[in-house]
Design a protein around this motif. Structure first.
Motif, PDB file in Angstrom:
ATOM      1  N   ARG A 105       0.843  -1.208   0.000  1.00 51.18           N
ATOM      2  CA  ARG A 105       0.000   0.000   0.000  1.00 51.18           C
ATOM      3  C   ARG A 105       0.875   1.254   0.000  1.00 51.18           C
ATOM      4  O   ARG A 105       0.567   2.238  -0.682  1.00 51.18           O
TER       5      ARG A 105
ATOM      6  N   SER B 254       1.342   4.380  -2.828  1.00 50.53           N
ATOM      7  CA  SER B 254       0.691   5.528  -2.204  1.00 50.53           C
ATOM      8  C   SER B 254       0.795   6.812  -3.033  1.00 50.53           C
ATOM      9  O   SER B 254      -0.039   7.707  -2.881  1.00 50.53           O
TER      10      SER B 254
ATOM     11  N   SER C  46     -12.956   0.198  -7.054  1.00 49.69           N
ATOM     12  CA  SER C  46     -12.511   0.414  -5.674  1.00 49.69           C
ATOM     13  C   SER C  46     -11.252  -0.355  -5.308  1.00 49.69           C
ATOM     14  O   SER C  46     -10.718  -0.155  -4.219  1.00 49.69           O
TER      15      SER C  46
ATOM     16  N   ARG D 142     -10.668  -6.921   0.332  1.00 47.91           N
ATOM     17  CA  ARG D 142     -10.678  -5.767   1.236  1.00 47.91           C
ATOM     18  C   ARG D 142      -9.302  -5.121   1.298  1.00 47.91           C
ATOM     19  O   ARG D 142      -9.180  -3.895   1.287  1.00 47.91           O
TER      20      ARG D 142
ATOM     21  N   TYR E 277      -8.794   0.703  -2.234  1.00 49.87           N
ATOM     22  CA  TYR E 277      -8.144   1.994  -2.017  1.00 49.87           C
ATOM     23  C   TYR E 277      -8.536   2.560  -0.654  1.00 49.87           C
ATOM     24  O   TYR E 277      -7.743   3.216   0.008  1.00 49.87           O
ATOM     25  N   ASP E 278      -9.770   2.292  -0.231  1.00 47.46           N
ATOM     26  CA  ASP E 278     -10.240   2.742   1.080  1.00 47.46           C
ATOM     27  C   ASP E 278     -10.805   1.530   1.813  1.00 47.46           C
ATOM     28  O   ASP E 278     -11.958   1.147   1.604  1.00 47.46           O
ATOM     29  N   THR E 279     -10.017   0.902   2.667  1.00 50.40           N
ATOM     30  CA  THR E 279     -10.450  -0.316   3.341  1.00 50.40           C
ATOM     31  C   THR E 279     -11.562  -0.066   4.362  1.00 50.40           C
ATOM     32  O   THR E 279     -12.274  -1.004   4.737  1.00 50.40           O
ATOM     33  N   THR E 280     -11.733   1.179   4.790  1.00 55.94           N
ATOM     34  CA  THR E 280     -12.753   1.472   5.806  1.00 55.94           C
ATOM     35  C   THR E 280     -14.164   1.282   5.267  1.00 55.94           C
ATOM     36  O   THR E 280     -15.119   1.216   6.048  1.00 55.94           O
ATOM     37  N   GLN E 281     -14.333   1.192   3.956  1.00 59.72           N
ATOM     38  CA  GLN E 281     -15.656   0.992   3.366  1.00 59.72           C
ATOM     39  C   GLN E 281     -16.112  -0.463   3.448  1.00 59.72           C
ATOM     40  O   GLN E 281     -17.260  -0.774   3.123  1.00 59.72           O
TER      41      GLN E 281
END
Length: 235
Positions: A36, A40, A51, A87, A91-95
């Protein structure tokens, strides 16, 4: 920069990741963090909004499962691991909830003779095979182990710079086994994990449970229960 030089740089980057993860308590987690960080400073295709980036996560699941047509037989454990890797590709794992949280959500209120079915359908970006070796798309910062996009970005073979698009499509029972000889396979839309690029309201699924009753049709947007007999243990 010649391709042979780039290959050496990639080997150095890989050895750097290996050195950092060999003695880690969670080598896969460390590898995911390093990958990651490597990506970045890069940007996904501007004109698309998938995603996930396949190359931004470490993979244990066979690559054949990251495909919309896969003839290999999966399993419950493989399906959850596949979701976990998806997961980590985000790009945004919080989703996305963790695989453990997903398992708990599915099973906390399930009846003992009921086996929930899970379905996964996501688009993701995948680096084209020559993305690194061609020296066309990225600048390599070997001191900080970082990539950055070349500007302007070339269009690439899929018109998306170094990226192409692939689809993961996989289904599985969401609990590992049942000791009941007659079970209910239950499909709920909440267990249909997908993005906006996959499936329309008109599409149905065909499932063969291998019990001699043939194919059963499931509307992925409707809760459906199918009673299957004479199965002592299902895995």
């Amino acid at each position: 920069m010649k391709s042979s030089t780039i290959s050496k740089i990639l080997i150095i980057l890989f050895l750097s990741f290996l050195a950092k993860t060999t003695y880690a308590q969670d080598p896969i987690g460390e590898a995911n963090a390093e990958l990651r960080r490597l990506f970045s400073n890069t940007n996904p295709p501007i004109s698309n909004t998938r995603s996930f980036l396949y190359d931004m996560a470490a993979h244990i699941v066979d690559s054949s499962f990251f495909n919309n047509y896969n003839t290999n037989v999966g399993s419950t454990d493989n399906w959850y691991l596949l979701y976990s890797e998806m997961r980590n590709m985000a790009y945004d794992t919080t989703q996305f909830i963790t695989d453990d949280s997903l398992f708990y959500r599915v099973t906390k209120n399930i009846l003992k003779d009921t086996i929930p079915l899970g379905l996964m359908a996501y688009d993701f970006y995948l680096l084209e095979p020559n993305a690194f070796t061609s020296n066309t798309y990225f600048n390599f910062d070997t001191i900080n182990d970082l990539l950055s996009d070349k500007n302007p970005r070339p269009s690439g073979p899929c018109g998306l710079g170094p990226y192409c698009i692939n689809t993961v499509f996989a289904g599985s029972p969401m609990i590992r086994d049942s000791k009941y000889s007659t079970v209910n396979f239950k499909f709920s839309p909440e267990n249909f994990l997908r993005d906006n690029f996959q499936f329309s309201i008109e599409q149905n699924l065909g499932i063969d449970f291998g019990d001699g009753t043939g194919w059963h049709t499931i509307d992925p947007f409707t809760t459906t229960t199918i009673n299957i007999k004479q199965l002592a243990i299902i895995k």
